[in-house]
Design an enzyme around this catalytic site. Structure first.
Site, PDB file in Angstrom:
ATOM      1  N   CYS A   1      45.163  69.090  79.019  1.00  0.00           N
ATOM      2  CA  CYS A   1      46.346  69.565  78.526  1.00  0.00           C
ATOM      3  C   CYS A   1      47.271  68.133  78.001  1.00  0.00           C
ATOM      4  O   CYS A   1      47.513  67.420  79.044  1.00  0.00           O
ATOM      5  CB  CYS A   1      46.845  70.132  78.704  1.00  0.00           C
TER       6      CYS A   1
ATOM      7  N   CYS B   1      51.088  68.594  78.209  1.00  0.00           N
ATOM      8  CA  CYS B   1      51.418  68.656  78.916  1.00  0.00           C
ATOM      9  C   CYS B   1      51.676  67.918  79.926  1.00  0.00           C
ATOM     10  O   CYS B   1      52.981  67.537  80.937  1.00  0.00           O
ATOM     11  CB  CYS B   1      50.503  69.954  79.783  1.00  0.00           C
ATOM     12  N   ASP B   2      50.636  66.755  80.480  1.00  0.00           N
ATOM     13  CA  ASP B   2      50.280  65.650  81.430  1.00  0.00           C
ATOM     14  C   ASP B   2      50.140  64.075  80.586  1.00  0.00           C
ATOM     15  O   ASP B   2      50.223  63.240  81.689  1.00  0.00           O
ATOM     16  CB  ASP B   2      48.879  66.303  82.263  1.00  0.00           C
TER      17      ASP B   2
END
Length: 326
Positions: free
Chosen positions: A134, A137-138
């Site tokens: 992701c 997300c990261d």
């Protein structure tokens, strides 16, 4: 076999949010945890984009908070996985690997979808330490670093473009040639015009390696045009080769799309009355903690309303399941 008003399958953000809402409605939901407590969020090293948390919170810690909050209102967690269901008649039957059978007037499915894995050495070991599924997300954790993106579809190209907000260089590795790219034309143009992105065709990742710090430092890759195998220096490996919805356990009882995602309407109802779904099991697009929480809320409220509307047709619960009056 105990009869329950609500059984929730899965303990990701969608499932635990549904547990919170149905518990607050005094329905005493049973949550069957599944093989990954907290879902995909629980294997995320740090979560920075969930509203209300100024400082980063680890995925496991957020999952524990969600569980404790729902338990406070009466949710019960069963540390087991679903092995089969029977939605042909009510009460529904939900069977587990440990041999338990739960009878349920309604079921909320939040069993999620798993990222398709490369299946190479180092991938599992370094997930959360440089291996990610992701970018949204990261990506923030890769500021000023160089990363690899594996894949050739829309998700790979979208995430590669997003990662350039943080990374100094993004290298897309695709196992086939340019003519076989699955990403849309507009996305391809966007990527090819981005000076931070380089595309290597006919390349596969064979292994992910870590340096002395325990974080990803390189990937062993093969150029299938030349036959050369070599170590490619990188700080992260982002894998976007598709997701696999965990819908096989339902057989052909629930309607799905061609990829196996459950089909739901605007109220998160499936094709079977009294069965609802939320989170990544029915969402192939967003795959965020916040969206799963919202979907879990909607599915729970739909289930609560459905139970209220059908109260006269439901059998009474066993005495031990009914809250005694004060």
């Amino acid at each position: 076999m105990k009869r329950e008003r609500v059984v929730i399958i899965g303990s990701g953000p969608a499932g635990m949010t549904a547990a919170l809402y149905t518990a607050r409605a005094q329905l005493k939901p049973i949550v069957i945890v599944g093989n990954q407590f907290g879902g995909q969020a629980a294997i995320t090293h740090e979560i920075e984009n969930y509203p209300g948390f100024v400082d980063p919170i680890s995925g496991p810690e957020l999952a524990e908070h969600m569980k404790a909050q729902s338990e406070r209102f009466g949710a019960e967690y069963v540390w087991d996985s679903v092995s089969g269901v029977d939605f042909s008649e009510r009460p529904f039957k939900v069977e587990t690997l440990n041999g338990e059978t739960f009878l349920a007037d309604s079921v909320i499915i939040g069993i999620g979808a798993d990222p398709r894995k490369l299946g190479v050495p180092g991938e599992a070991e370094y997930t959360g330490f440089g291996v990610s599924y992701c970018g949204t997300c990261d990506g923030f954790f890769f500021r000023g670093k160089e990363v690899i993106v594996v894949g050739g579809g829309d998700s790979a190209f979208e995430e590669a473009a997003f990662l350039t907000k943080f990374a100094t260089k993004v290298t897309i590795m695709y196992r086939k040639g340019e003519e076989d790219l699955r990403a849309g034309a507009a996305l391809q143009k966007r990527v090819f015009n981005n000076e931070k992105i380089n595309v290597l065709y006919h390349h596969t990742v064979n292994e992910v390696k870590a340096g002395e710090t325990g974080a990803v430092s390189a990937a062993t890759v093969t150029n299938h045009e030349t036959g050369e195998t070599y170590d490619f220096k990188t700080d992260g490996v982002f894998i976007f080769i598709g997701h696999i919805p965990n819908s096989k356990v339902f057989g052909d009882q629930l309607a799905t799309d061609e990829s196996g995602y459950l089909l739901t309407d605007e109220r998160h109802r499936t094709n079977i009355e009294g069965v609802f779904a939320a989170g990544e099991i029915q969402d192939p697009i967003w795959r965020q903690v916040a969206t799963s929480v919202g979907q879990g809320t909607a599915a729970a409220m739909s289930a609560i309303h459905w139970l209220e509307e059908n109260e006269d047709d439901l059998q009474p619960l066993e005495p031990e399941n009914v809250e005694e009056p004060a």
